[in-house]
Design a protein around this motif. Structure first.
Motif, PDB file in Angstrom:
ATOM      1  N   SER A 119      21.844  27.958 -94.513  1.00 53.35           N
ATOM      2  CA  SER A 119      20.674  27.230 -95.017  1.00 53.35           C
ATOM      3  C   SER A 119      19.377  28.005 -94.819  1.00 53.35           C
ATOM      4  O   SER A 119      18.308  27.504 -95.168  1.00 53.35           O
ATOM      5  CB  SER A 119      20.559  25.875 -94.295  1.00 53.35           C
ATOM      6  N   SER A 120      19.465  29.212 -94.287  1.00 59.63           N
ATOM      7  CA  SER A 120      18.253  29.976 -93.978  1.00 59.63           C
ATOM      8  C   SER A 120      17.474  30.346 -95.241  1.00 59.63           C
ATOM      9  O   SER A 120      16.245  30.369 -95.233  1.00 59.63           O
ATOM     10  CB  SER A 120      18.616  31.239 -93.192  1.00 59.63           C
ATOM     11  N   ALA A 121      18.198  30.629 -96.338  1.00 62.10           N
ATOM     12  CA  ALA A 121      17.505  31.002 -97.575  1.00 62.10           C
ATOM     13  C   ALA A 121      16.648  29.850 -98.089  1.00 62.10           C
ATOM     14  O   ALA A 121      15.499  30.048 -98.509  1.00 62.10           O
ATOM     15  CB  ALA A 121      18.521  31.423 -98.634  1.00 62.10           C
ATOM     16  N   LEU A 122      17.175  28.634 -98.042  1.00 60.75           N
ATOM     17  CA  LEU A 122      16.403  27.474 -98.491  1.00 60.75           C
ATOM     18  C   LEU A 122      15.285  27.136 -97.514  1.00 60.75           C
ATOM     19  O   LEU A 122      14.214  26.672 -97.917  1.00 60.75           O
ATOM     20  CB  LEU A 122      17.321  26.265 -98.677  1.00 60.75           C
ATOM     21  N   ASP A 123      15.517  27.342 -96.224  1.00 55.26           N
ATOM     22  CA  ASP A 123      14.456  27.110 -95.240  1.00 55.26           C
ATOM     23  C   ASP A 123      13.276  28.042 -95.482  1.00 55.26           C
ATOM     24  O   ASP A 123      12.111  27.645 -95.357  1.00 55.26           O
ATOM     25  CB  ASP A 123      14.998  27.296 -93.818  1.00 55.26           C
ATOM     26  N   GLU A 124      13.569  29.290 -95.828  1.00 55.30           N
ATOM     27  CA  GLU A 124      12.486  30.234 -96.126  1.00 55.30           C
ATOM     28  C   GLU A 124      11.722  29.807 -97.374  1.00 55.30           C
ATOM     29  O   GLU A 124      10.486  29.908 -97.416  1.00 55.30           O
ATOM     30  CB  GLU A 124      13.077  31.628 -96.320  1.00 55.30           C
ATOM     31  N   LYS A 125      12.438  29.322 -98.367  1.00 49.81           N
ATOM     32  CA  LYS A 125      11.759  28.846 -99.573  1.00 49.81           C
ATOM     33  C   LYS A 125      10.932  27.599 -99.292  1.00 49.81           C
ATOM     34  O   LYS A 125       9.847  27.411 -99.861  1.00 49.81           O
ATOM     35  CB  LYS A 125      12.789  28.557-100.667  1.00 49.81           C
ATOM     36  N   ALA A 126      11.439  26.741 -98.397  1.00 50.59           N
ATOM     37  CA  ALA A 126      10.679  25.544 -98.034  1.00 50.59           C
ATOM     38  C   ALA A 126       9.385  25.924 -97.317  1.00 50.59           C
ATOM     39  O   ALA A 126       8.321  25.332 -97.559  1.00 50.59           O
ATOM     40  CB  ALA A 126      11.532  24.638 -97.149  1.00 50.59           C
ATOM     41  N   ALA A 127       9.463  26.939 -96.441  1.00 49.40           N
ATOM     42  CA  ALA A 127       8.266  27.392 -95.732  1.00 49.40           C
ATOM     43  C   ALA A 127       7.259  28.014 -96.693  1.00 49.40           C
ATOM     44  O   ALA A 127       6.051  27.811 -96.560  1.00 49.40           O
ATOM     45  CB  ALA A 127       8.658  28.393 -94.645  1.00 49.40           C
ATOM     46  N   GLU A 128       7.749  28.770 -97.680  1.00 51.82           N
ATOM     47  CA  GLU A 128       6.840  29.379 -98.655  1.00 51.82           C
ATOM     48  C   GLU A 128       6.205  28.319 -99.555  1.00 51.82           C
ATOM     49  O   GLU A 128       5.027  28.410 -99.916  1.00 51.82           O
ATOM     50  CB  GLU A 128       7.610  30.388 -99.502  1.00 51.82           C
ATOM     51  N   THR A 129       6.977  27.312 -99.915  1.00 48.65           N
ATOM     52  CA  THR A 129       6.468  26.286-100.829  1.00 48.65           C
ATOM     53  C   THR A 129       5.423  25.401-100.168  1.00 48.65           C
ATOM     54  O   THR A 129       4.392  25.070-100.769  1.00 48.65           O
ATOM     55  CB  THR A 129       7.628  25.420-101.347  1.00 48.65           C
ATOM     56  N   THR A 130       5.684  25.016 -98.924  1.00 46.27           N
ATOM     57  CA  THR A 130       4.771  24.098 -98.232  1.00 46.27           C
ATOM     58  C   THR A 130       3.667  24.820 -97.481  1.00 46.27           C
ATOM     59  O   THR A 130       2.660  24.198 -97.117  1.00 46.27           O
ATOM     60  CB  THR A 130       5.565  23.238 -97.241  1.00 46.27           C
ATOM     61  N   ASP A 132       4.060  25.837 -94.553  1.00 51.63           N
ATOM     62  CA  ASP A 132       4.332  25.503 -93.155  1.00 51.63           C
ATOM     63  C   ASP A 132       5.552  26.292 -92.707  1.00 51.63           C
ATOM     64  O   ASP A 132       6.663  26.105 -93.218  1.00 51.63           O
ATOM     65  CB  ASP A 132       4.582  24.002 -93.022  1.00 51.63           C
ATOM     66  N   THR A 133       5.346  27.178 -91.741  1.00 52.14           N
ATOM     67  CA  THR A 133       6.456  28.025 -91.291  1.00 52.14           C
ATOM     68  C   THR A 133       7.557  27.253 -90.589  1.00 52.14           C
ATOM     69  O   THR A 133       8.676  27.744 -90.455  1.00 52.14           O
ATOM     70  CB  THR A 133       5.928  29.115 -90.337  1.00 52.14           C
ATOM     71  N   SER A 134       7.254  26.037 -90.149  1.00 53.35           N
ATOM     72  CA  SER A 134       8.263  25.220 -89.464  1.00 53.35           C
ATOM     73  C   SER A 134       9.002  24.286 -90.418  1.00 53.35           C
ATOM     74  O   SER A 134       9.889  23.530 -89.984  1.00 53.35           O
ATOM     75  CB  SER A 134       7.613  24.399 -88.351  1.00 53.35           C
ATOM     76  N   ALA A 135       8.665  24.323 -91.685  1.00 54.40           N
ATOM     77  CA  ALA A 135       9.297  23.424 -92.650  1.00 54.40           C
ATOM     78  C   ALA A 135      10.751  23.827 -92.873  1.00 54.40           C
ATOM     79  O   ALA A 135      11.097  25.015 -92.878  1.00 54.40           O
ATOM     80  CB  ALA A 135       8.538  23.453 -93.969  1.00 54.40           C
ATOM     81  N   THR A 136      11.599  22.843 -93.064  1.00 50.38           N
ATOM     82  CA  THR A 136      13.017  23.065 -93.339  1.00 50.38           C
ATOM     83  C   THR A 136      13.425  22.272 -94.572  1.00 50.38           C
ATOM     84  O   THR A 136      12.710  21.369 -95.013  1.00 50.38           O
ATOM     85  CB  THR A 136      13.889  22.652 -92.145  1.00 50.38           C
ATOM     86  N   VAL A 137      14.575  22.602 -95.105  1.00 46.91           N
ATOM     87  CA  VAL A 137      15.061  21.940 -96.298  1.00 46.91           C
ATOM     88  C   VAL A 137      15.766  20.644 -95.914  1.00 46.91           C
ATOM     89  O   VAL A 137      16.387  20.542 -94.856  1.00 46.91           O
ATOM     90  CB  VAL A 137      16.010  22.868 -97.078  1.00 46.91           C
ATOM     91  N   ALA A 138      15.668  19.648 -96.765  1.00 44.98           N
ATOM     92  CA  ALA A 138      16.339  18.366 -96.565  1.00 44.98           C
ATOM     93  C   ALA A 138      17.352  18.150 -97.678  1.00 44.98           C
ATOM     94  O   ALA A 138      17.292  18.794 -98.727  1.00 44.98           O
ATOM     95  CB  ALA A 138      15.314  17.234 -96.546  1.00 44.98           C
ATOM     96  N   ALA A 139      18.277  17.229 -97.445  1.00 43.83           N
ATOM     97  CA  ALA A 139      19.326  16.908 -98.429  1.00 43.83           C
ATOM     98  C   ALA A 139      20.048  18.164 -98.896  1.00 43.83           C
ATOM     99  O   ALA A 139      20.240  18.400-100.098  1.00 43.83           O
ATOM    100  CB  ALA A 139      18.727  16.145 -99.615  1.00 43.83           C
ATOM    101  N   LEU A 140      20.458  18.983 -97.927  1.00 43.14           N
ATOM    102  CA  LEU A 140      21.095  20.262 -98.239  1.00 43.14           C
ATOM    103  C   LEU A 140      22.519  20.047 -98.751  1.00 43.14           C
ATOM    104  O   LEU A 140      23.312  19.329 -98.145  1.00 43.14           O
ATOM    105  CB  LEU A 140      21.114  21.146 -96.994  1.00 43.14           C
ATOM    106  N   THR A 141      22.845  20.668 -99.861  1.00 44.18           N
ATOM    107  CA  THR A 141      24.207  20.664-100.404  1.00 44.18           C
ATOM    108  C   THR A 141      24.584  22.077-100.832  1.00 44.18           C
ATOM    109  O   THR A 141      23.710  22.893-101.147  1.00 44.18           O
ATOM    110  CB  THR A 141      24.331  19.726-101.618  1.00 44.18           C
ATOM    111  N   HIS A 142      25.892  22.328-100.852  1.00 43.41           N
ATOM    112  CA  HIS A 142      26.398  23.648-101.235  1.00 43.41           C
ATOM    113  C   HIS A 142      27.341  23.504-102.421  1.00 43.41           C
ATOM    114  O   HIS A 142      28.000  22.477-102.588  1.00 43.41           O
ATOM    115  CB  HIS A 142      27.130  24.312-100.065  1.00 43.41           C
ATOM    116  N   THR A 143      27.383  24.550-103.220  1.00 40.72           N
ATOM    117  CA  THR A 143      28.283  24.576-104.374  1.00 40.72           C
ATOM    118  C   THR A 143      29.562  25.333-104.009  1.00 40.72           C
ATOM    119  O   THR A 143      29.721  25.818-102.884  1.00 40.72           O
ATOM    120  CB  THR A 143      27.600  25.253-105.571  1.00 40.72           C
ATOM    121  N   GLY A 144      30.455  25.448-104.977  1.00 43.13           N
ATOM    122  CA  GLY A 144      31.714  26.148-104.734  1.00 43.13           C
ATOM    123  C   GLY A 144      31.677  27.629-105.041  1.00 43.13           C
ATOM    124  O   GLY A 144      32.685  28.325-104.849  1.00 43.13           O
TER     125      GLY A 144
END
Length: 213
Positions: A119-130, A132-144
């Motif tokens: 989930s680190s890739a989405l956490d980095e995108k969440a920090a860039e979008t908001t 806030d360097t402490s921001a994390t992604v919510a409702a995380l799902t993965h594909t196949g």
């Protein structure tokens, strides 16, 4: 009266292609090429998705395989190059290249499976979008798709194992053979003409009589 000759039949001396060698070669080529293509294609697809909170609302985020990890794509390219190089080397070199092909496949499988729950890739995108360097992604799902990449790596691994087991039976590229499979004639040095003046002087220098029988 029939005569028995000890001279072997030239046709019996021709190398016979092993059926197991032909089958393993075909399977290895198919698995190697298909595995590399599948792994490369999978890294361009969406591996995970989630949301982050921006100005009181949910903002969707997605991450492709290349965002999560670049290892599967890099190893797929290495494996494809090793598959081609198998036919350019022989003996110990072929064994080493075959091992590299197998390791590329195993590494692709491991990297894809690790990235399947990352989930680190989405956490980095969440920090860039908001912002806030402490921001994390919510409702995380993965594909196949990570598992599809792992399947591609497994095909590369199988190709490498086949090369290790049957590679000694496979043909190798050689510049001594024409396209029709016949060996090129080797050039032979022209014999010296004893009647040429320079050859006569050389004979005199060696203490020989050039006019003698």
């Amino acid at each position: 009266m029939e005569y028995v000759t000890a001279v072997p039949n030239p046709r019996s001396q021709a190398p016979v292609s092993s059926p197991s060698g032909r089958r393993s070669l075909a399977v290895a080529l198919l698995c190697g090429a298909l595995g590399a293509a599948v792994a490369l294609l999978s890294t361009r697809q969406r591996w995970s998705e989630g949301t982050t909170t921006v100005a009181g609302g949910a903002f969707p985020l997605t991450a492709k395989g290349s965002d999560v990890t670049g290892v599967p794509a890099a190893l797929a390219i290495v494996g494809l190059a090793a598959l081609v190089a198998v036919f350019a080397v022989r003996r110990a070199g072929r064994f080493l290249v075959s091992g590299l092909l197998a390791l590329s496949g195993a590494g692709t499988v491991a990297a894809a499976l690790i990235g399947a729950s990352d989930s680190s890739a989405l956490d980095e995108k969440a920090a860039e979008t908001t912002g806030d360097t402490s921001a994390t992604v919510a409702a995380l799902t993965h594909t196949g798709w990570p598992y599809v990449a792992a399947f591609g790596g497994a095909l590369l691994l199988l190709a490498g194992l086949l090369a290790l087991r049957y590679g000694r039976l496979w043909p190798a590229m050689s510049g001594r053979y024409e396209r029709d499979g016949t060996p090129r004639p080797r050039r032979t040095a022209k014999s010296a003409d004893p009647d040429r003046p320079e050859e006569l002087w050389k004979a005199l220098d060696r203490g020989e009589d050039p006019t003698g029988a």
